[in-house]
Design a protein around this motif. Sequence first.
Motif, PDB file in Angstrom:
ATOM      1  N   LYS A   1      -4.558  -6.442  -4.981  1.00  0.00           N
ATOM      2  CA  LYS A   1      -4.284  -7.093  -3.705  1.00  0.00           C
ATOM      3  C   LYS A   1      -3.793  -6.032  -2.736  1.00  0.00           C
ATOM      4  N   GLN A   2      -4.244  -6.118  -1.470  1.00  0.00           N
ATOM      5  CA  GLN A   2      -3.834  -5.160  -0.462  1.00  0.00           C
ATOM      6  C   GLN A   2      -3.374  -5.884   0.801  1.00  0.00           C
ATOM      7  N   ASP A   3      -2.334  -5.347   1.407  1.00  0.00           N
ATOM      8  CA  ASP A   3      -1.924  -5.718   2.757  1.00  0.00           C
ATOM      9  C   ASP A   3      -2.177  -4.495   3.602  1.00  0.00           C
ATOM     10  N   ILE A   4      -2.981  -4.650   4.661  1.00  0.00           N
ATOM     11  CA  ILE A   4      -3.360  -3.515   5.492  1.00  0.00           C
ATOM     12  C   ILE A   4      -2.808  -3.726   6.901  1.00  0.00           C
ATOM     13  N   TYR A   5      -2.096  -2.721   7.392  1.00  0.00           N
ATOM     14  CA  TYR A   5      -1.568  -2.713   8.753  1.00  0.00           C
ATOM     15  C   TYR A   5      -2.275  -1.580   9.486  1.00  0.00           C
ATOM     16  N   TYR A   6      -2.938  -1.917  10.575  1.00  0.00           N
ATOM     17  CA  TYR A   6      -3.814  -0.959  11.240  1.00  0.00           C
ATOM     18  C   TYR A   6      -3.485  -0.898  12.731  1.00  0.00           C
ATOM     19  N   THR A   7      -3.200   0.293  13.227  1.00  0.00           N
ATOM     20  CA  THR A   7      -3.023   0.505  14.663  1.00  0.00           C
ATOM     21  C   THR A   7      -3.741   1.804  15.027  1.00  0.00           C
ATOM     22  N   ARG A   8      -3.750   2.112  16.303  1.00  0.00           N
ATOM     23  CA  ARG A   8      -4.348   3.375  16.753  1.00  0.00           C
ATOM     24  C   ARG A   8      -3.523   4.575  16.273  1.00  0.00           C
ATOM     25  N   ASN A   9      -2.268   4.345  15.905  1.00  0.00           N
ATOM     26  CA  ASN A   9      -1.376   5.428  15.490  1.00  0.00           C
ATOM     27  C   ASN A   9      -1.285   5.630  13.990  1.00  0.00           C
ATOM     28  N   GLY A  10      -1.909   4.771  13.214  1.00  0.00           N
ATOM     29  CA  GLY A  10      -1.845   4.937  11.777  1.00  0.00           C
ATOM     30  C   GLY A  10      -2.286   3.704  11.021  1.00  0.00           C
ATOM     31  N   ILE A  11      -2.364   3.874   9.716  1.00  0.00           N
ATOM     32  CA  ILE A  11      -2.747   2.785   8.821  1.00  0.00           C
ATOM     33  C   ILE A  11      -1.772   2.779   7.650  1.00  0.00           C
ATOM     34  N   LEU A  12      -1.274   1.607   7.305  1.00  0.00           N
ATOM     35  CA  LEU A  12      -0.444   1.435   6.115  1.00  0.00           C
ATOM     36  C   LEU A  12      -1.160   0.461   5.193  1.00  0.00           C
ATOM     37  N   VAL A  13      -1.328   0.859   3.943  1.00  0.00           N
ATOM     38  CA  VAL A  13      -1.951   0.001   2.941  1.00  0.00           C
ATOM     39  C   VAL A  13      -0.944  -0.200   1.817  1.00  0.00           C
ATOM     40  N   ASN A  14      -0.465  -1.433   1.664  1.00  0.00           N
ATOM     41  CA  ASN A  14       0.408  -1.784   0.549  1.00  0.00           C
ATOM     42  C   ASN A  14      -0.476  -2.384  -0.537  1.00  0.00           C
ATOM     43  N   VAL A  15      -0.378  -1.847  -1.741  1.00  0.00           N
ATOM     44  CA  VAL A  15      -1.265  -2.233  -2.833  1.00  0.00           C
ATOM     45  C   VAL A  15      -0.453  -2.791  -3.993  1.00  0.00           C
ATOM     46  N   ASP A  16      -0.930  -3.883  -4.562  1.00  0.00           N
ATOM     47  CA  ASP A  16      -0.386  -4.419  -5.813  1.00  0.00           C
ATOM     48  C   ASP A  16      -1.502  -4.264  -6.840  1.00  0.00           C
ATOM     49  N   PHE A  17      -1.335  -3.290  -7.725  1.00  0.00           N
ATOM     50  CA  PHE A  17      -2.338  -2.959  -8.732  1.00  0.00           C
ATOM     51  C   PHE A  17      -1.715  -3.129 -10.104  1.00  0.00           C
ATOM     52  N   MET A  18      -2.206  -4.086 -10.867  1.00  0.00           N
ATOM     53  CA  MET A  18      -1.683  -4.347 -12.215  1.00  0.00           C
ATOM     54  C   MET A  18      -0.166  -4.536 -12.161  1.00  0.00           C
ATOM     55  N   ASP A  19       0.288  -5.315 -11.200  1.00  0.00           N
ATOM     56  CA  ASP A  19       1.710  -5.605 -10.995  1.00  0.00           C
ATOM     57  C   ASP A  19       2.545  -4.378 -10.659  1.00  0.00           C
ATOM     58  N   THR A  20       1.892  -3.320 -10.216  1.00  0.00           N
ATOM     59  CA  THR A  20       2.596  -2.131  -9.750  1.00  0.00           C
ATOM     60  C   THR A  20       2.318  -2.004  -8.255  1.00  0.00           C
ATOM     61  N   VAL A  21       3.382  -1.935  -7.470  1.00  0.00           N
ATOM     62  CA  VAL A  21       3.252  -1.902  -6.020  1.00  0.00           C
ATOM     63  C   VAL A  21       3.460  -0.479  -5.528  1.00  0.00           C
TER      64      VAL A  21
END
Length: 150
Positions: free
Chosen positions: A2-22
């Motif tokens: 699962k991913q939460d993606i925050y996207y702006t002209r100044n950057g990108i943040l991707v928060n990932v939950d992979f196999m219950d590891t964030v």
Amino acid sequence: MKQDIYYTRNGILVNVDFMDTVYSTLYKDGFQYTLIDDIYYKVPVDDADDNSVDMFADYGYVESGETELEGKTYKYDEFYQGTTDTFSKFLIDNNKLYAILSEDGSAMYIEKLDDSFEESILSMPSSAKEVTQEEFNTKFVEKVAGKIEE
């Protein structure tokens, strides 16, 4: 995954939950920061990779139509991304983006699409400590292995 993606002209943040590891990956100011818990490693994003960091760089409209996914028919708009040489279909359900279908058939389902967030989220926590990529990878593997053993 699962991913939460925050996207702006100044950057990108991707928060990932992979196999219950964030963990998180932040692209900002020419660097990629990968963060887990209170540690991170940083690598420069070279010019070749910089274009692929912008998720919507060099996008072009291809066509609209209908396609089937999991037994249901959806309207779609298809786009071509020149930087990655790939096609993607943006599937619409009830006038909302439902999923992005890659040309290989994989689907990214959209649970929520919202443009209201504080841009300050695109910054490294002041308490985070920089480590080598090897140290980071060791901690990541330990966390994933710990989840598997439980």
